[in-house]
Design a protein around this motif. Sequence first.
Motif, PDB file in Angstrom:
ATOM      1  N   ARG A 167       0.854  -1.180   0.000  1.00  0.00           N
ATOM      2  CA  ARG A 167       0.000   0.000   0.000  1.00  0.00           C
ATOM      3  C   ARG A 167       0.890   1.230   0.000  1.00  0.00           C
ATOM      4  NH1 ARG A 167      -5.228  -1.266   1.844  1.00  0.00           N
ATOM      5  NH2 ARG A 167      -5.582   0.914   2.345  1.00  0.00           N
ATOM      6  N   GLY A 168       0.330   2.340  -0.439  1.00  0.00           N
ATOM      7  CA  GLY A 168       1.096   3.576  -0.404  1.00  0.00           C
ATOM      8  C   GLY A 168       0.384   4.665  -1.173  1.00  0.00           C
ATOM      9  N   GLN A 169       1.050   5.803  -1.238  1.00  0.00           N
ATOM     10  CA  GLN A 169       0.474   6.947  -1.951  1.00  0.00           C
ATOM     11  C   GLN A 169       0.820   6.887  -3.436  1.00  0.00           C
ATOM     12  OE1 GLN A 169       0.929  10.966  -0.485  1.00  0.00           O
ATOM     13  NE2 GLN A 169       1.078  10.263   1.644  1.00  0.00           N
ATOM     14  N   PRO A 176      -3.138  13.127  -4.446  1.00  0.00           N
ATOM     15  CA  PRO A 176      -2.646  11.822  -4.013  1.00  0.00           C
ATOM     16  C   PRO A 176      -3.715  11.006  -3.294  1.00  0.00           C
ATOM     17  CG  PRO A 176      -1.744  13.576  -2.646  1.00  0.00           C
ATOM     18  CD  PRO A 176      -2.499  14.242  -3.741  1.00  0.00           C
ATOM     19  N   THR A 178      -4.245   7.039  -1.187  1.00  0.00           N
ATOM     20  CA  THR A 178      -3.522   5.936  -0.562  1.00  0.00           C
ATOM     21  C   THR A 178      -4.281   4.642  -0.799  1.00  0.00           C
ATOM     22  OG1 THR A 178      -2.772   7.439   1.176  1.00  0.00           O
ATOM     23  CG2 THR A 178      -2.555   5.089   1.609  1.00  0.00           C
ATOM     24  N   TRP A 230       5.461   8.811  -7.694  1.00  0.00           N
ATOM     25  CA  TRP A 230       5.010   9.938  -6.870  1.00  0.00           C
ATOM     26  C   TRP A 230       6.065  10.353  -5.839  1.00  0.00           C
ATOM     27  CZ3 TRP A 230       2.600  14.144  -6.219  1.00  0.00           C
ATOM     28  CH2 TRP A 230       2.043  14.583  -5.010  1.00  0.00           C
ATOM     29  N   GLU A 231       6.828   9.414  -5.357  1.00  0.00           N
ATOM     30  CA  GLU A 231       7.725   9.708  -4.238  1.00  0.00           C
ATOM     31  C   GLU A 231       9.152  10.067  -4.634  1.00  0.00           C
ATOM     32  OE1 GLU A 231       8.301   6.105  -1.915  1.00  0.00           O
ATOM     33  OE2 GLU A 231       9.432   5.158  -3.522  1.00  0.00           O
TER      34      GLU A 231
ATOM     35  N   ASN B 141       5.187  16.809  -4.311  1.00  0.00           N
ATOM     36  CA  ASN B 141       4.919  15.730  -3.350  1.00  0.00           C
ATOM     37  C   ASN B 141       5.269  16.102  -1.910  1.00  0.00           C
ATOM     38  OD1 ASN B 141       7.703  15.696  -3.499  1.00  0.00           O
ATOM     39  ND2 ASN B 141       7.863  13.702  -4.509  1.00  0.00           N
ATOM     40  N   HIS B 144       2.848  16.131   0.998  1.00  0.00           N
ATOM     41  CA  HIS B 144       1.935  14.985   1.063  1.00  0.00           C
ATOM     42  C   HIS B 144       2.560  13.772   1.740  1.00  0.00           C
ATOM     43  CE1 HIS B 144      -1.269  16.855  -1.231  1.00  0.00           C
ATOM     44  NE2 HIS B 144      -0.333  17.381  -2.008  1.00  0.00           N
ATOM     45  N   LEU B 145       3.863  13.716   1.744  1.00  0.00           N
ATOM     46  CA  LEU B 145       4.537  12.579   2.391  1.00  0.00           C
ATOM     47  C   LEU B 145       5.939  12.990   2.814  1.00  0.00           C
ATOM     48  CD1 LEU B 145       6.532  11.604  -0.091  1.00  0.00           C
ATOM     49  CD2 LEU B 145       4.551  10.302  -0.807  1.00  0.00           C
ATOM     50  N   ILE B 147       9.418  12.799   2.461  1.00  0.00           N
ATOM     51  CA  ILE B 147      10.398  12.289   1.486  1.00  0.00           C
ATOM     52  C   ILE B 147      11.575  11.675   2.257  1.00  0.00           C
ATOM     53  CG2 ILE B 147      12.090  13.020  -0.255  1.00  0.00           C
ATOM     54  CD1 ILE B 147       9.298  13.125  -1.359  1.00  0.00           C
ATOM     55  N   TYR B 274      -3.074   7.611   7.099  1.00  0.00           N
ATOM     56  CA  TYR B 274      -2.045   6.884   7.841  1.00  0.00           C
ATOM     57  C   TYR B 274      -0.977   7.815   8.421  1.00  0.00           C
ATOM     58  CZ  TYR B 274       1.346   7.149   3.968  1.00  0.00           C
ATOM     59  OH  TYR B 274       2.226   7.591   3.018  1.00  0.00           O
ATOM     60  N   VAL B 317       4.419   1.921   5.780  1.00  0.00           N
ATOM     61  CA  VAL B 317       3.054   1.815   5.227  1.00  0.00           C
ATOM     62  C   VAL B 317       2.981   0.802   4.094  1.00  0.00           C
ATOM     63  CG1 VAL B 317       3.306   3.721   3.576  1.00  0.00           C
ATOM     64  CG2 VAL B 317       1.035   3.122   4.436  1.00  0.00           C
ATOM     65  N   ASN B 318       4.101   0.574   3.434  1.00  0.00           N
ATOM     66  CA  ASN B 318       4.125  -0.397   2.334  1.00  0.00           C
ATOM     67  C   ASN B 318       4.378  -1.823   2.829  1.00  0.00           C
ATOM     68  OD1 ASN B 318       6.797  -0.264   3.042  1.00  0.00           O
ATOM     69  ND2 ASN B 318       7.586  -0.046   0.960  1.00  0.00           N
TER      70      ASN B 318
END
Lengths: 398, 398
Positions: A167-169, A176, A178, A230-231, B141, B144-145, B147, B274, B317-318
């Motif tokens: 799972r992830g963004q 975005p 998830t 995305w990351e 990004n 949103h997360l 990095i 999350y 999360v992954n």
Amino acid sequence: MTWVTGANGSPYGVTNLPYGVFRTDGREPRIGVRIADQVFDLAAAEAADLVLAGGALSRATLNEFMALGRPQWTAVRQRVTELLTDEAHRAAVQPLLVPLAEVEMLLPFEVADYVDFYSSEHHASNVGQIFRPGQPPLLPNWKHLPIGYHGRAGTVVVSGTPVVRPRGQRATADGPVTGPSVRLDIEAEVGFVVGVPSPLGRPVGVDDFADHVFGVVLVNDWSARDIQAWEYQPLGPFLGKSFATSVAAWVTPLEALGAAFVPAPEQDPPVVDYLRDVPHLGLDLRLTVEWNGERVSEPPFATMYWTPAQQLAHLTVNGASLRTGDLYASGTVSGPERTQVGSFLELTWGGTEPVTVGTQSRTFLADGDTVTIGATAPGPDGTTIALGEVTGTIRPAR
Amino acid sequence: MTWVTGANGSPYGVTNLPYGVFRTDGREPRIGVRIADQVFDLAAAEAADLVLAGGALSRATLNEFMALGRPQWTAVRQRVTELLTDEAHRAAVQPLLVPLAEVEMLLPFEVADYVDFYSSEHHASNVGQIFRPGQPPLLPNWKHLPIGYHGRAGTVVVSGTPVVRPRGQRATADGPVTGPSVRLDIEAEVGFVVGVPSPLGRPVGVDDFADHVFGVVLVNDWSARDIQAWEYQPLGPFLGKSFATSVAAWVTPLEALGAAFVPAPEQDPPVVDYLRDVPHLGLDLRLTVEWNGERVSEPPFATMYWTPAQQLAHLTVNGASLRTGDLYASGTVSGPERTQVGSFLELTWGGTEPVTVGTQSRTFLADGDTVTIGATAPGPDGTTIALGEVTGTIRPAR
């Protein structure tokens, strides 16, 4: 010629002899060598004084043995070969052979640091064309140094371990979101396992490759393309890769690959000094990728632009030390043809050209899909040897 | 109040009690707790049954102790506090205190995986402005997360270890050249050390931070900006970072930082599920950067955009597993002012605005330069505690 039944002519014959770590029910993990469809229990052989390695063959991983260095690696391989070829040893050794069907294979070495390169020109060009259409397919640095990055060592798993869809963004037109990855992919790679460490501050030269590298494993660097896309700016891949990296259960020692070294593609522009390897040699490993049992690609490792010796020299030119158990992988192996690519991103050209697998259409991996990467290579004495396969099946996201 | 001479009022008083691994000449490495300018030998204390941890305090690293989990961490801390405060224990404990001046400090834990985040909005904005002038300073990004990327675990070294200037490729107008880095920099960061592992495939939530994270270390993520700039597209930093990462010799347990948790900056846009931590807490650590003994910056950790709990949740999360000894660092800590930045890249605005250090002008690090990063934090009971400093001196390239 070996006295082991079924081994002469086998791709796991006596010229191959890869190392692994196995377990039979209720017993401790131990080191073995594969011969045909059997495992020669080296811990038992060491306990019986049939082979001597100071106890290093009686551990739960290959690390202590790999740390001993090339003279010891050669001596043990010679002795194992002798035990498996001389009829005089048959009575003592035969009881130490365990059918492969009765063993569970474990991760063969404790991974120290894991580095992933990006050394196929065809792969890098394909990715460039898919993600940056209309621009030069290779970035300006690509032919000057082997691009690489560190991956997650703690999620390297042995062949056969199920892979849970991460799972992830990922980015969408609405921002975005998830959820489970919708572009789950493979990367067919070849990994090099470091045995002999090096001190901090001392680069390892291109000529020192065989003093440090113990052997080779096939690698599947599972990749969630949507998470990665995305990351990854500006610090590179992270969660798109770190959920799992599978390696074969069998480490093929470099000695078995002596006949597989071939001239690597010419490099233009010329490389800087510390990357100049003479002779400039790659490995003629012929990979296969099977998707649900159907062969979908045959990536030729001999087409790789950067050689494993160059990768090792680059990895350490800044003084970074090596540890026993360091694993560095080649990056996705892709040849010039669509039937030779090492990722489904390339096979389906960014997911725009689905392929038929069995009776089903696919772009990326579906839950329940199994991917198996194998390889053969020219072995000693005109034989063909097989590298241990790396396989995994996708489980649904939790 | 402690009976240890000089400890009351010290920033290493009895409310602090960081853990480290030390050695005195000719003896084995062992675990100790710092109190004022002394080290309480916990291996000796465990041998004398003064403190009980199943032998975990008698190892050469903190890993086994860190794997025990929070109830044990709390029990040991309470017992150590009791031993150092109750006069009744003085006679037994006093002989187990070793002057700091007589010990050599070692790497306190074996690093499993090392992850480096990029969680200061001021730092990311500064870097964006320096490298991409005229464009939005943050990439799409970034909010949103958190990095991040994996660094090299095998080159994490303890404070005081000299840092050899790395060699490598850098771009010039005439093409790439190889040589010693000419833009050697620091990154002042805060690292979080994982004690309790997690299984593959099971994310760790934002609420589980304190169950997994044992403590905090200051980090200097040495960076060769010229090497990094040439290599980092598209897979991120590699040799520009992997030559050395220094960590403090003392790991401050989370229990000592209870009073340091403060509301973190509001996050806009709102984060996905999350990453939503309630309460949303950062740490009020006040860093200092000394360049050849002169204080050049005071980075405020409380200004970090992403919290350590969010970083941990993102990292897993992954489904990536955690191992005991995983280290994740915050990324460079920079506040809004030029006097609050955590890198010399920012302090000298990309090397265009030299600073005066002592009587000399500097943009990046010269051979022989020493950088020391320290920090203080609000401690329990109105005290101020110090985090163990991380220091290193640049040696010339080989």
